[in-house]
Design a protein around this motif. Structure first.
Motif, short mmCIF file in Angstrom:
data_model
loop_
_atom_site.label_atom_id
_atom_site.label_comp_id
_atom_site.label_asym_id
_atom_site.label_seq_id
_atom_site.Cartn_x
_atom_site.Cartn_y
_atom_site.Cartn_z
N ASP A 97 0.83 -1.10 -0.17
CA ASP A 97 -0.10 -0.15 0.07
C ASP A 97 0.85 1.34 -0.32
OD1 ASP A 97 -2.37 -1.10 -0.17
OD2 ASP A 97 -2.67 -1.40 2.07
N ARG B 104 1.87 2.62 -3.45
CA ARG B 104 0.99 2.83 -4.50
C ARG B 104 1.14 4.25 -5.15
NH1 ARG B 104 -3.11 -0.81 -4.88
NH2 ARG B 104 -3.16 -2.52 -3.26
N HIS C 143 -3.97 -6.39 -6.12
CA HIS C 143 -4.89 -6.60 -5.06
C HIS C 143 -4.23 -8.24 -4.47
CE1 HIS C 143 -7.30 -8.41 -8.61
NE2 HIS C 143 -6.54 -7.33 -9.03
#
Length: 585
Positions: free
Chosen positions: A302, A305, A316
């Motif tokens: 995360d 990103r 994902h």
């Protein structure tokens, strides 16, 4: 008649093609870092977004899909007539596979049902195509055996998407009432029961037309495992299973009735495993938590990103088993990533960053990390002429006709998830050129086929407008009357296009020329490692006996290597003296 002059490979390019090659927008922000010339976009992405030319210029403001490509013929009438008479057989095949709802790599009953349907109608069956036990190739040949047209069959279901048909509220057909982790069963939340049944029905219909009208050609139906995990087709293409085809026709359940020549994202599936130490949750000091390593990998992914994940990418993951109970420190935990991007090279770069995240997590938690590529697929090579041929046939055959009861059901599904209640789409969607700048999306292992064989795709409205695939709504709709209507329409479109390819050699020639023009700058090479071992389950003995297969198949090591935790507890240093006793001088 198609104007095939526009399909000849040449260095001239339309505005849309220039934008695709020059790298306009986020999809083209790829230059020397990808090993191609400065200012030149990734060629694999450019091949799927630039227009190589076709029967109509899609850059024209007044672009209108051509008509006259789809021809009425006695053979087409015979094929469509067979589907009209045999639609309940196609529905029955869908419903059997829908009820089996078997997971990827273990579709034993579903594969047998599809193969037996084709065998009864004159196809020969070869099991274990490419080495995966629940795959098969069904073949029908007539006359000279040329050309060779391929059809695609899929039959795997998805976990946690069980749903009763015809219910407009979430009502799982299978429910596990574990008091700590209740769960739903498998369901066809991507509509693969319908996908394979419609394609099988179309193949049989075309075979009947070939026999009656003495058409030369061969039909090959590929029963494919584990599309949801993108394993089956990419591995089979690597092993040469799809060699020798002249064209491949495919479809997928959708929320509209349309053809297109858009692309898809390439993908790499990576399974990470962390090993640590077991220990009591109430005495955690010195434990090495494999669960913490998986959680840290997710957190680090995360964190990259903003700077490292472009707008075309999709990233994902899931943690399939994070531990059974709170008071046992798990010593083995995995995290499974799908890394998607617009081309194989972009996937490679992004996925290596995720591997670095996992390495960092292992260092921080003092666990051991191993990883493997479990699947990989290219981006799709679309064909404008193929889309135009399919669209013209869809207009010629007509849209699916939903009853008022079907539409009430569709509106009920939409209302249950807060979508405008318009029901199922009963129109043929307008054929529109793809956007010149690719913005990302889903993935399919059909893409690897498309780099090797001219491939035509379309979708029919088996789910109401505005609702989502991979959901319980899709599961329920696929088993409903409305889903049956859309599926039979798909069979008719596939059959009609296939007959045109058999009776109009200039169309097949045009498809091949466009395909050559699109792919000439890029050589396809499987994204799977040279030593790739596909994920497999050992079939039950009864399945091996019925399909006359042995275990393990060629190219697969069995049993696979075990991942066993052998880590030591983490030292924390010498014991400290009690706080109330001063140290000696």
């Amino acid at each position: 008649m198609c104007d095939t002059d526009h399909l000849e490979p040449n260095d001239g390019m339309s505005r849309r093609g220039f934008l695709g090659m020059a790298g306009a927008g986020t999809a083209g922000a790829v230059t020397a870092g990808l090993g191609v010339g400065a200012g030149m976009a990734d060629p694999a992405l450019a091949a799927t977004t630039g227009v190589a030319g076709a029967s109509k210029d899609p850059d024209a403001v007044d672009y209108e899909a051509p008509s006259g490509l789809a021809k009425d013929s006695p053979a087409k009438a015979t094929a469509l007539g067979w589907i009209d008479r045999g639609d309940q057989d196609i529905v029955g095949l869908n419903d059997r596979i829908w009820e089996y709802a078997e997971p990827s790599l273990a579709e034993w009953n579903s594969a047998l049902a599809e193969a037996e349907f084709l065998r009864k109608h004159g196809f020969t069956i070869e099991w274990g195509a490419g080495g995966l036990p629940s795959t098969f190739v069904a073949t029908f040949s007539n006359g000279s055996g040329k050309p060779v047209i391929g059809f695609s069959g899929e039959y795997d279901a998805l976990p946690q998407l069980s749903q009763k048909p015809n219910s407009t509220q979430h009502d799982p057909l299978v429910y596990d009432d574990d008091p700590y982790a209740p769960n739903y069963g498998y369901g066809h939340g991507c509509g693969h029961s319908a996908l394979g049944a419609a394609a099988a029905g179309a193949a049989v219909a075309v075979a009947h037309a070939m026999k009656r009208h003495r058409l030369d050609g061969t039909l090959k139906f590929f029963g494919s495992t584990a599309e949801e995990q993108l394993v089956g087709k990419a591995y089979a293409v690597k092993r040469g299973v799809y060699a020798g085809l002249d064209a491949f026709v495919d479809w997928h359940p959708a929320s509209g009735n349309s053809a297109s020549w858009s692309s898809s994202n390439a993908l790499r599936s990576i399974a990470f495993n962390f090993t640590g130490t077991n220990g009591h949750g109430g005495s955690p000091i010195g434990n090495k938590s494999a669960l913490n390593a998986a959680r840290a990998t997710a957190l680090l992914s995360d964190m990259i990103r903003e700077q490292h994940v472009d707008g075309t990418a999709r990233l994902h993951f899931t943690i399939p088993d994070g531990g059974a109970v709170p008071n046992v420190n798990p010593s083995l935990v995995g995290i499974w990533f799908f890394v998607r991007e617009g081309s194989p090279e972009r996937v490679r770069i992004l996925s290596e960053k995720i591997v670095d995240c996992a390495r960092g997590a292992a260092i921080a938690t003092q666990t051991r990390m191993s990883h493997r590529t479990t699947a990989a697929a290219w981006n799709m090579v679309p064909l404008q002429l193929g889309a135009e041929l399919m669209h013209d046939n869809m207009r010629q055959v007509g849209p699916p006709v939903f009853s008022e009861a079907d539409q009430r059901y569709g509106r009920g599904l939409q209302e249950s998830v807060g979508v405008e209640p318009t029901g199922f789409d009963g129109t043929i969607g307008e054929l529109k050129p793809p956007e010149s700048v690719y913005t990302g999306g889903g993935s399919t292992d059909v893409a690897d086929i498309s780099w090797n064989v001219p491939t035509i795709r379309m979708g029919t409205a088996g789910i109401p407008t505005g609702t989502k695939n991979h959901s319980w709504l899709r599961t329920g709709a696929t088993g409903s009357h409305a889903g049956h209507v859309a599926m039979v329409a798909a069979a008719r479109y596939l059959a009609a296009v296939s007959v045109d390819l058999l009776t109009q050699p200039e169309l097949l020639r045009g498809l091949k020329e466009e395909h050559a023009a699109r792919t000439r700058r890029t050589r396809w090479r499987s994204m799977l490692p040279d030593d790739y071992q596909p994920p497999v389950h050992r079939p039950p003995d009864w399945f091996l006996e019925r399909t006359q297969q042995s275990w393990p198949p060629r190219g697969i090591t069995w049993p696979p290597p075990r991942i066993v935790a052998r880590e030591k507890y983490s030292p924390i240093g010498p014991d400290l003296p009690p706080a109330n006793i001063p140290p000696k001088e």
